[in-house]
Write a protein that holds these residues in place. Structure first.
Motif, PDB file in Angstrom:
ATOM      1  N   ALA A 230       8.393   6.238  42.936  1.00 19.78           N
ATOM      2  CA  ALA A 230       8.771   6.289  44.355  1.00 19.78           C
ATOM      3  C   ALA A 230      10.220   5.857  44.550  1.00 19.78           C
ATOM      4  O   ALA A 230      10.969   6.502  45.301  1.00 19.78           O
ATOM      5  CB  ALA A 230       7.827   5.411  45.183  1.00 19.78           C
ATOM      6  N   TYR A 231      10.638   4.779  43.890  1.00 19.58           N
ATOM      7  CA  TYR A 231      12.027   4.332  43.997  1.00 19.58           C
ATOM      8  C   TYR A 231      12.988   5.420  43.515  1.00 19.58           C
ATOM      9  O   TYR A 231      14.001   5.707  44.155  1.00 19.58           O
ATOM     10  CB  TYR A 231      12.266   3.074  43.156  1.00 19.58           C
ATOM     11  CG  TYR A 231      11.654   1.812  43.704  1.00 19.58           C
ATOM     12  CD1 TYR A 231      11.855   1.435  45.035  1.00 19.58           C
ATOM     13  CD2 TYR A 231      10.908   0.973  42.899  1.00 19.58           C
ATOM     14  CE1 TYR A 231      11.312   0.260  45.531  1.00 19.58           C
ATOM     15  CE2 TYR A 231      10.367  -0.203  43.386  1.00 19.58           C
ATOM     16  CZ  TYR A 231      10.567  -0.548  44.705  1.00 19.58           C
ATOM     17  OH  TYR A 231      10.036  -1.708  45.189  1.00 19.58           O
ATOM     18  N   THR A 232      12.668   6.003  42.372  1.00 14.23           N
ATOM     19  CA  THR A 232      13.542   7.002  41.780  1.00 14.23           C
ATOM     20  C   THR A 232      13.620   8.260  42.641  1.00 14.23           C
ATOM     21  O   THR A 232      14.709   8.788  42.886  1.00 14.23           O
ATOM     22  CB  THR A 232      13.061   7.342  40.355  1.00 14.23           C
ATOM     23  OG1 THR A 232      12.955   6.117  39.614  1.00 14.23           O
ATOM     24  CG2 THR A 232      14.005   8.282  39.656  1.00 14.23           C
ATOM     25  N   VAL A 233      12.478   8.738  43.097  1.00 15.26           N
ATOM     26  CA  VAL A 233      12.457   9.935  43.946  1.00 15.26           C
ATOM     27  C   VAL A 233      13.190   9.660  45.270  1.00 15.26           C
ATOM     28  O   VAL A 233      13.976  10.492  45.729  1.00 15.26           O
ATOM     29  CB  VAL A 233      11.004  10.414  44.197  1.00 15.26           C
ATOM     30  CG1 VAL A 233      10.948  11.476  45.283  1.00 15.26           C
ATOM     31  CG2 VAL A 233      10.401  10.946  42.905  1.00 15.26           C
ATOM     32  N   GLY A 234      12.957   8.497  45.863  1.00 17.83           N
ATOM     33  CA  GLY A 234      13.649   8.155  47.103  1.00 17.83           C
ATOM     34  C   GLY A 234      15.156   8.102  46.921  1.00 17.83           C
ATOM     35  O   GLY A 234      15.917   8.606  47.760  1.00 17.83           O
ATOM     36  N   ALA A 235      15.602   7.499  45.815  1.00 25.32           N
ATOM     37  CA  ALA A 235      17.044   7.427  45.538  1.00 25.32           C
ATOM     38  C   ALA A 235      17.622   8.815  45.332  1.00 25.32           C
ATOM     39  O   ALA A 235      18.694   9.145  45.848  1.00 25.32           O
ATOM     40  CB  ALA A 235      17.292   6.552  44.309  1.00 25.32           C
ATOM     41  N   TYR A 236      16.893   9.638  44.592  1.00 23.83           N
ATOM     42  CA  TYR A 236      17.367  11.003  44.330  1.00 23.83           C
ATOM     43  C   TYR A 236      17.459  11.811  45.626  1.00 23.83           C
ATOM     44  O   TYR A 236      18.486  12.434  45.908  1.00 23.83           O
ATOM     45  CB  TYR A 236      16.425  11.689  43.334  1.00 23.83           C
ATOM     46  CG  TYR A 236      16.759  13.143  43.131  1.00 23.83           C
ATOM     47  CD1 TYR A 236      17.852  13.512  42.362  1.00 23.83           C
ATOM     48  CD2 TYR A 236      15.992  14.144  43.710  1.00 23.83           C
ATOM     49  CE1 TYR A 236      18.175  14.840  42.178  1.00 23.83           C
ATOM     50  CE2 TYR A 236      16.303  15.471  43.533  1.00 23.83           C
ATOM     51  CZ  TYR A 236      17.398  15.815  42.765  1.00 23.83           C
ATOM     52  OH  TYR A 236      17.718  17.137  42.594  1.00 23.83           O
ATOM     53  N   LEU A 237      16.404  11.781  46.422  1.00 23.00           N
ATOM     54  CA  LEU A 237      16.405  12.557  47.665  1.00 23.00           C
ATOM     55  C   LEU A 237      17.450  12.042  48.652  1.00 23.00           C
ATOM     56  O   LEU A 237      18.153  12.825  49.294  1.00 23.00           O
ATOM     57  CB  LEU A 237      15.023  12.550  48.306  1.00 23.00           C
ATOM     58  CG  LEU A 237      13.931  13.300  47.553  1.00 23.00           C
ATOM     59  CD1 LEU A 237      12.592  13.117  48.236  1.00 23.00           C
ATOM     60  CD2 LEU A 237      14.281  14.763  47.427  1.00 23.00           C
ATOM     61  N   GLY A 238      17.559  10.725  48.776  1.00 22.21           N
ATOM     62  CA  GLY A 238      18.563  10.160  49.671  1.00 22.21           C
ATOM     63  C   GLY A 238      19.974  10.522  49.243  1.00 22.21           C
ATOM     64  O   GLY A 238      20.827  10.838  50.076  1.00 22.21           O
ATOM     65  N   SER A 239      20.209  10.500  47.936  1.00 21.53           N
ATOM     66  CA  SER A 239      21.524  10.876  47.417  1.00 21.53           C
ATOM     67  C   SER A 239      21.805  12.351  47.640  1.00 21.53           C
ATOM     68  O   SER A 239      22.904  12.730  48.048  1.00 21.53           O
ATOM     69  CB  SER A 239      21.618  10.560  45.922  1.00 21.53           C
ATOM     70  OG  SER A 239      21.495   9.188  45.715  1.00 21.53           O
ATOM     71  N   CYS A 240      20.821  13.183  47.359  1.00 21.81           N
ATOM     72  CA  CYS A 240      21.001  14.626  47.563  1.00 21.81           C
ATOM     73  C   CYS A 240      21.282  14.943  49.028  1.00 21.81           C
ATOM     74  O   CYS A 240      22.213  15.690  49.341  1.00 21.81           O
ATOM     75  CB  CYS A 240      19.773  15.403  47.093  1.00 21.81           C
ATOM     76  SG  CYS A 240      19.635  15.515  45.310  1.00 21.81           S
TER      77      CYS A 240
END
Length: 175
Positions: free
Chosen positions: A125-135
């Motif tokens: 969840a942390y990784t996906v959230g960081a990726y989506l927020g960055s994108c």
């Protein structure tokens, strides 16, 4: 995606993650003691009462992991706005610091050096959230509609894999 839209995504993610946490997490968490000291117990009970109506329809991964990912998404999106949506070493550094800190906190829970329960799904969840927020934050300004479409498609795919998470946690006896 405009700055206004990105800000709305960030605030909405923050609010949804917070609502899930307040409405569905156990009341023995430290934050509930804090709410009590502020005299918010009655309001919190109202939120939890409303939320209990829908508890049976909400998968456990939404209650226990989604808030982490939503908060991370919110942080990364707001960070992009602070850095004027320009990827720089400083912007990258602040994002990595929070992601690394979140991942570190999970491993500290694993070794009982921090209160809580280690869960690999929180790491995802942390990784996906960081990726989506960055994108959305850093790329969304350039690609707009295509990035938004990718985001919606990605979330839909995650939700379709809910059955896999349910099967895995049932096999471990957590549901």
């Amino acid at each position: 995606m405009s700055n206004r839209s990105l800000c709305l995504v960030a605030i909405t993610s923050l609010m949804i993650g917070s609502y899930i946490y307040i409405a569905y997490r156990p009341t023995d968490l430290l934050m509930f003691h804090f709410f009590d000291s502020l005299g918010l117990t009655i309001r919190i009970q109202e939120v939890r009462s409303f939320g209990s109506t829908y508890r049976g329809f909400i998968p456990n991964w939404v209650i226990f992991c989604a808030p982490n990912g939503l908060w991370m998404l919110s942080y990364m999106a707001l960070s992009a706005l602070v850095w004027n949506r320009q990827m720089s070493l400083a912007a990258f550094g602040w994002g990595i610091v929070l992601l690394a800190g979140s991942i570190l906190s999970e491993f500290l829970q694993l070794f009982k050096l921090l209160p809580g329960t280690f869960d690999v799904h929180d790491l995802v969840a942390y990784t996906v959230g960081a990726y989506l927020g960055s994108c959305l934050g850093f790329l969304g300004g350039k690609y707009g509609k295509a990035q938004a479409k990718y985001f919606v498609t990605f979330i839909a795919r995650i939700l379709r894999f809910n059955w896999l998470w349910k099967w895995e946690t049932q096999s471990r006896g957590k549901l």
